[in-house]
Design a protein around this motif. Structure first.
Motif, PDB file in Angstrom:
ATOM      1  N   LYS A  77      -0.128  31.993  -6.166  1.00 48.52           N
ATOM      2  CA  LYS A  77      -0.714  30.613  -5.663  1.00 48.52           C
ATOM      3  C   LYS A  77       0.288  29.666  -6.462  1.00 48.52           C
ATOM      4  O   LYS A  77       0.880  29.890  -7.556  1.00 48.52           O
ATOM      5  CB  LYS A  77      -1.808  30.348  -6.494  1.00 48.52           C
ATOM      6  N   ARG A  78       0.759  28.588  -5.617  1.00 50.63           N
ATOM      7  CA  ARG A  78       1.573  27.584  -5.786  1.00 50.63           C
ATOM      8  C   ARG A  78       1.138  26.189  -5.760  1.00 50.63           C
ATOM      9  O   ARG A  78       0.627  26.178  -4.781  1.00 50.63           O
ATOM     10  CB  ARG A  78       2.849  27.800  -5.329  1.00 50.63           C
ATOM     11  N   ARG A  79       1.321  25.494  -6.661  1.00 45.80           N
ATOM     12  CA  ARG A  79       0.849  23.844  -6.482  1.00 45.80           C
ATOM     13  C   ARG A  79       2.206  23.180  -6.206  1.00 45.80           C
ATOM     14  O   ARG A  79       3.248  23.210  -6.735  1.00 45.80           O
ATOM     15  CB  ARG A  79       0.433  23.279  -7.657  1.00 45.80           C
ATOM     16  N   ILE A  80       2.244  22.463  -4.963  1.00 51.29           N
ATOM     17  CA  ILE A  80       3.421  21.867  -4.553  1.00 51.29           C
ATOM     18  C   ILE A  80       2.914  20.322  -4.382  1.00 51.29           C
ATOM     19  O   ILE A  80       1.719  20.040  -3.933  1.00 51.29           O
ATOM     20  CB  ILE A  80       3.963  22.366  -3.096  1.00 51.29           C
ATOM     21  N   ALA A  81       3.813  19.501  -4.760  1.00 49.30           N
ATOM     22  CA  ALA A  81       3.653  18.212  -4.737  1.00 49.30           C
ATOM     23  C   ALA A  81       4.675  17.351  -4.109  1.00 49.30           C
ATOM     24  O   ALA A  81       5.940  17.675  -4.222  1.00 49.30           O
ATOM     25  CB  ALA A  81       3.515  17.454  -6.171  1.00 49.30           C
ATOM     26  N   CYS A  82       4.458  16.465  -3.277  1.00 44.51           N
ATOM     27  CA  CYS A  82       5.277  15.457  -2.420  1.00 44.51           C
ATOM     28  C   CYS A  82       5.144  14.086  -2.716  1.00 44.51           C
ATOM     29  O   CYS A  82       4.029  13.353  -2.685  1.00 44.51           O
ATOM     30  CB  CYS A  82       5.207  15.845  -1.059  1.00 44.51           C
ATOM     31  N   ARG A  83       6.355  13.242  -2.950  1.00 43.00           N
ATOM     32  CA  ARG A  83       6.217  11.887  -3.190  1.00 43.00           C
ATOM     33  C   ARG A  83       7.059  11.442  -1.888  1.00 43.00           C
ATOM     34  O   ARG A  83       8.087  11.683  -1.762  1.00 43.00           O
ATOM     35  CB  ARG A  83       6.653  11.510  -4.298  1.00 43.00           C
ATOM     36  N   VAL A  84       6.523  10.306  -1.459  1.00 48.83           N
ATOM     37  CA  VAL A  84       7.328   9.523  -0.353  1.00 48.83           C
ATOM     38  C   VAL A  84       7.393   8.141  -0.752  1.00 48.83           C
ATOM     39  O   VAL A  84       6.401   7.549  -1.140  1.00 48.83           O
ATOM     40  CB  VAL A  84       6.281   9.865   1.116  1.00 48.83           C
ATOM     41  N   GLN A  85       8.436   7.526  -0.524  1.00 45.79           N
ATOM     42  CA  GLN A  85       8.656   6.354  -0.567  1.00 45.79           C
ATOM     43  C   GLN A  85       9.058   5.433   0.861  1.00 45.79           C
ATOM     44  O   GLN A  85       9.803   6.093   1.564  1.00 45.79           O
ATOM     45  CB  GLN A  85       9.826   5.821  -1.480  1.00 45.79           C
ATOM     46  N   ASP A  86       8.674   4.333   0.888  1.00 49.25           N
ATOM     47  CA  ASP A  86       8.914   3.585   2.160  1.00 49.25           C
ATOM     48  C   ASP A  86       9.814   2.362   1.851  1.00 49.25           C
ATOM     49  O   ASP A  86      10.069   2.079   0.695  1.00 49.25           O
ATOM     50  CB  ASP A  86       7.695   2.904   3.091  1.00 49.25           C
ATOM     51  N   ASP A  87      10.364   1.766   2.806  1.00 52.95           N
ATOM     52  CA  ASP A  87      11.248   0.762   2.405  1.00 52.95           C
ATOM     53  C   ASP A  87      10.763  -0.670   2.069  1.00 52.95           C
ATOM     54  O   ASP A  87      11.738  -1.585   1.869  1.00 52.95           O
ATOM     55  CB  ASP A  87      12.447   0.550   3.387  1.00 52.95           C
ATOM     56  N   GLY A  99       8.471  -0.402  -0.386  1.00 54.50           N
ATOM     57  CA  GLY A  99       8.091  -0.267  -2.038  1.00 54.50           C
ATOM     58  C   GLY A  99       7.042   0.577  -2.140  1.00 54.50           C
ATOM     59  O   GLY A  99       6.414   1.009  -3.142  1.00 54.50           O
ATOM     60  N   GLY A 100       6.306   0.840  -0.889  1.00 54.88           N
ATOM     61  CA  GLY A 100       5.280   1.942  -0.992  1.00 54.88           C
ATOM     62  C   GLY A 100       5.685   3.267  -1.419  1.00 54.88           C
ATOM     63  O   GLY A 100       6.815   3.691  -1.130  1.00 54.88           O
ATOM     64  N   ASP A 101       4.762   3.816  -2.420  1.00 57.10           N
ATOM     65  CA  ASP A 101       5.109   5.087  -3.009  1.00 57.10           C
ATOM     66  C   ASP A 101       3.846   5.928  -3.105  1.00 57.10           C
ATOM     67  O   ASP A 101       2.899   5.551  -3.582  1.00 57.10           O
ATOM     68  CB  ASP A 101       5.673   4.797  -4.453  1.00 57.10           C
ATOM     69  N   GLY A 102       3.819   6.970  -2.080  1.00 55.94           N
ATOM     70  CA  GLY A 102       2.604   7.976  -2.209  1.00 55.94           C
ATOM     71  C   GLY A 102       2.835   9.204  -2.823  1.00 55.94           C
ATOM     72  O   GLY A 102       3.838   9.794  -2.739  1.00 55.94           O
ATOM     73  N   LEU A 103       1.717   9.938  -3.113  1.00 54.20           N
ATOM     74  CA  LEU A 103       2.020  11.311  -3.458  1.00 54.20           C
ATOM     75  C   LEU A 103       0.792  12.220  -2.958  1.00 54.20           C
ATOM     76  O   LEU A 103      -0.356  11.816  -2.613  1.00 54.20           O
ATOM     77  CB  LEU A 103       1.529  11.151  -5.181  1.00 54.20           C
ATOM     78  N   LYS A 104       1.017  13.316  -2.764  1.00 53.96           N
ATOM     79  CA  LYS A 104       0.434  14.505  -2.121  1.00 53.96           C
ATOM     80  C   LYS A 104       0.518  15.614  -2.806  1.00 53.96           C
ATOM     81  O   LYS A 104       1.382  16.105  -3.010  1.00 53.96           O
ATOM     82  CB  LYS A 104       0.450  14.609  -0.758  1.00 53.96           C
ATOM     83  N   GLN A 134       0.882  -1.279  -0.033  1.00 52.30           N
ATOM     84  CA  GLN A 134      -0.032  -0.024   0.056  1.00 52.30           C
ATOM     85  C   GLN A 134       0.834   1.322  -0.065  1.00 52.30           C
ATOM     86  O   GLN A 134       2.075   1.159   0.581  1.00 52.30           O
ATOM     87  CB  GLN A 134      -0.870   0.266   1.096  1.00 52.30           C
ATOM     88  N   PRO A 135       0.513   2.315  -0.482  1.00 51.47           N
ATOM     89  CA  PRO A 135       1.412   3.701  -0.636  1.00 51.47           C
ATOM     90  C   PRO A 135       1.308   4.195   0.806  1.00 51.47           C
ATOM     91  O   PRO A 135       0.206   3.945   1.213  1.00 51.47           O
ATOM     92  CB  PRO A 135       0.543   4.545  -1.814  1.00 51.47           C
ATOM     93  N   PRO A 136       2.211   5.025   1.354  1.00 54.35           N
ATOM     94  CA  PRO A 136       2.066   5.795   2.323  1.00 54.35           C
ATOM     95  C   PRO A 136       0.890   6.826   2.123  1.00 54.35           C
ATOM     96  O   PRO A 136       0.641   7.264   1.151  1.00 54.35           O
ATOM     97  CB  PRO A 136       3.391   6.619   2.517  1.00 54.35           C
ATOM     98  N   ARG A 137       0.263   7.193   3.481  1.00 54.87           N
ATOM     99  CA  ARG A 137      -0.671   8.346   3.199  1.00 54.87           C
ATOM    100  C   ARG A 137      -0.052   9.653   3.665  1.00 54.87           C
ATOM    101  O   ARG A 137       0.317   9.701   4.636  1.00 54.87           O
ATOM    102  CB  ARG A 137      -1.848   7.787   4.259  1.00 54.87           C
ATOM    103  N   VAL A 138       0.334  10.331   2.520  1.00 55.25           N
ATOM    104  CA  VAL A 138       1.154  11.603   2.809  1.00 55.25           C
ATOM    105  C   VAL A 138       0.315  12.547   3.237  1.00 55.25           C
ATOM    106  O   VAL A 138      -0.764  13.012   2.707  1.00 55.25           O
ATOM    107  CB  VAL A 138       1.867  11.790   1.365  1.00 55.25           C
TER     108      VAL A 138
END
Length: 604
Positions: free
Chosen positions: A580-590, A592-597, A506-510
């Protein structure tokens, strides 16, 4: 899958049938070159380490046929072109499912035989597990692990193809011997010495080690090669004026151009280099530019099965080549994906259109994306993973495993099988010829979850075996259970790594927090992010501070992890102007989960 444009996000690509996979053979060596049976009292092997004369490398590394899951297709506006491919998974098994004679050039920079800690760059649990096997039996174990992969690479090369293997002093001599056995000693073209100035300390008890070795092998004499030239030396004010010599003049005088030597002086990627990503084994783009220009045609296919930070793919894409890359680390795949996307966004006036590329998982699958798949695709994917055959005997029988009918539940992770589903499947089995003629009464139900009523209904059917000829034995198997992946883990006798194939993540909940600390300057924080995979931890965070349609991290914010300190969960960024700015963040756990916010803020 769309046949016109290739795979799209959510597709799965079924593994080819085993009998369709061509197999390379070891080269026939002349008698005078063959090693003696014994050297004094020491026996000498004719075949590469790990080779079995009947089963090849499949004896030590059994074949595992699982589908590819397309988790993303990155679009560049040329969807009519066949996409390039970026794989996450064990490269041996990925390669075994690629077509023979399909690649023009393979360049690999595999783990050096210098200790497991040195080679674990990204910190993924999958990366650590993969490399732990390599060092188990010392140098022989390392060479066997590498030989199995080199043998598959030989099968993948076109007749005009070539392979370049990058290594260092720890194992280069041993690798050369093994490659002679796999490719043939006459297929050896060059030992290239890559020299560099930077890197490393000043030793007091030996000469400073400032070079790596690259072995260049081909399949036969028809291999592709584009000669490269370099400046030899300054002739002074007068030209050489000999026939067959290329010269040119600049402000320093006349220079002679000669063929490129096998001694390459290219410096490493330094701390202040514009192409630096942030991990220690990154190779310079100038090095890969020379390799790719020399050994592959424009439009040809270049592959790197230890892609790391994606230098090979980035250079191949810039030089108008197609590419295939793979890595065991999910962070490496994320960093490579980001680098390739950013390169296209920054590239202007490209001569050749840039194809899309797909990100594909093998063996470790994103459950959330599977839940979004259409029912027929989801069922086919589950059947392939379970080792069953897709065989629509009845609208309520989706496949068979051996002779046993198989039913697959819905794609939603929270959807449980009901009592009605059990009854429907049991009745479908009763309608089959095998039930009526051969008295086969077993069935398999595969699903994410089974409601209590469904379990009770299956038990009632089984109890009838004692008293009623209409009994049916139904086994209910959860997709995320050990029973589901039994056919894969049964192969793990020699390699514990097999136990980790065929898992769902499952992806992280960012969660992104932020605060203004000075004009245009903000601190962003993801410390409240929830990791959804049991036992996992965050190992990398990527930031895109000007997010558009595609995620492309801001320079310096792609690979933020550190072996000792861990990932940066809090970063500071200064915007160039308010608004106004749109900021995106991707987080990976060890795991293999990969989440985007993605968030939107008002910068002031």
């Amino acid at each position: 899958m769309n046949k016109a444009t290739g795979p799209v996000e959510g597709d799965f690509i079924a593994p080819p049938e085993i009998e369709e996979q061509g197999e390379s053979s070891l080269p026939q060596q002349e008698e005078f070159w063959r090693p003696p049976v014994r050297f004094g009292s020491v026996p000498v092997e004719k075949e590469p380490l790990g080779w079995d004369r009947r089963q090849g490398f499949h004896k030590l590394f059994p074949r595992v046929m699982l589908p590819f899951q397309v988790v993303e297709r990155v679009h560049f506006g040329h969807g009519e072109l066949e996409p390039n491919r970026l794989f996450w998974g064990d490269n041996l098994h990925v390669m075994r499912q690629l077509p023979s004679e399909s690649i023009d050039l393979i360049y690999i920079d595999p783990p050096f035989f210098s200790g497991r800690d040195y080679n674990v760059i990204f910190g993924d649990q999958n990366e650590r597990r993969s490399f732990s096997d390599i060092w188990e039996d010392g140098m022989p174990g390392y060479l066997i692990w590498l030989n199995a992969r080199l043998f598959e690479m030989k099968r993948l090369l076109k007749k005009t193809g070539s392979i370049l293997v990058h290594c260092d002093w720890h194992a280069s001599h041993y690798i050369k011997v093994e490659m002679d056995k796999i490719f043939g000693h006459k297929s050896f073209i060059n030992e290239i010495v890559w020299c560099y100035k930077s890197g490393g300390a000043s030793p007091k008890r030996y000469f400073s080690r400032k070079h790596d070795t690259i072995f260049f092998y081909v399949l036969n004499n028809s291999y592709y090669y584009e000669s490269q030239q370099e400046k030899s030396y300054n002739r002074g004010l007068k030209p050489y004026r000999f026939s067959g010599v290329t010269e040119y003049q600049d402000s320093h005088g006349w220079h002679t151009l000669v063929g490129m030597k096998d001694y390459w002086e290219i410096d490493m990627v330094g701390r202040t280099s514009a192409e630096r990503i942030g991990y220690p084994t990154q190779k310079p783009e100038k090095l890969l530019t020379r390799v790719i220009n020399s050994c592959s045609p424009i439009g040809g296919v270049v592959a790197d099965f230890f892609c790391g930070g994606g230098t090979t793919a980035a250079v191949a894409q810039r030089l108008g080549r197609r590419w295939i890359t793979c890595d065991q680390s999910r962070v490496a795949v994320a960093v490579t994906r980001d680098r390739l996307t950013g390169q296209v966004e920054q590239q202007t006036g490209a001569v050749l259109p840039v194809p899309d590329f797909t990100v594909e998982n093998w063996g470790i699958y994103e459950a959330q994306r599977l839940a979004q798949a259409p029912p027929d695709q989801f069922r086919a994917f589950v059947l392939r993973c379970f080792g069953a055959r897709i065989e629509q005997q009845d609208e309520s029988i989706h496949g068979t495993k051996g002779s046993v009918p198989v039913w697959v539940g819905g794609s939603g992770i929270d959807t449980a099988v009901t009592e009605a589903d059990v009854s429907t499947f049991a009745n479908a089995i009763r309608r089959t010829l095998r039930y009526q003629q051969d008295n086969l009464r077993d069935g398999l139900m595969l699903a994410w979850a089974f409601a209590p009523g469904a379990c009770e209904a299956a038990e009632r059917l089984r109890v009838l075996e004692q008293t009623d000829v209409n009994f049916i034995r139904l086994e209910q198997v959860r997709i995320d259970s050990s029973r589901f992946r039994e056919h894969v883990t049964a192969l793990s006798t020699n390699h514990a790594d097999y136990e980790n194939f065929l898992t769902f993540i499952q992806p992280p909940r960012v969660e992104v927090g932020y605060r203004r600390v000075s004009p245009l300057t903000y601190i962003f924080d993801v410390s409240e992010t929830a990791v959804m995979n049991s036992g996992a931890r965050i190992i990398n965070v990527q930031w895109d501070f000007s997010h558009g349609q595609l995620f492309s991290s801001t320079k310096g914010y792609s690979f933020t992890a550190n072996k000792k300190k861990g990932p940066k969960l809090q970063v500071k960024f200064k915007f160039s102007q308010s608004g106004k700015r749109r900021i995106a963040c991707r987080v990976q756990d060890d795991l293999g989960g990969d989440g985007l916010k993605v968030i939107e803020i008002e910068v002031n």
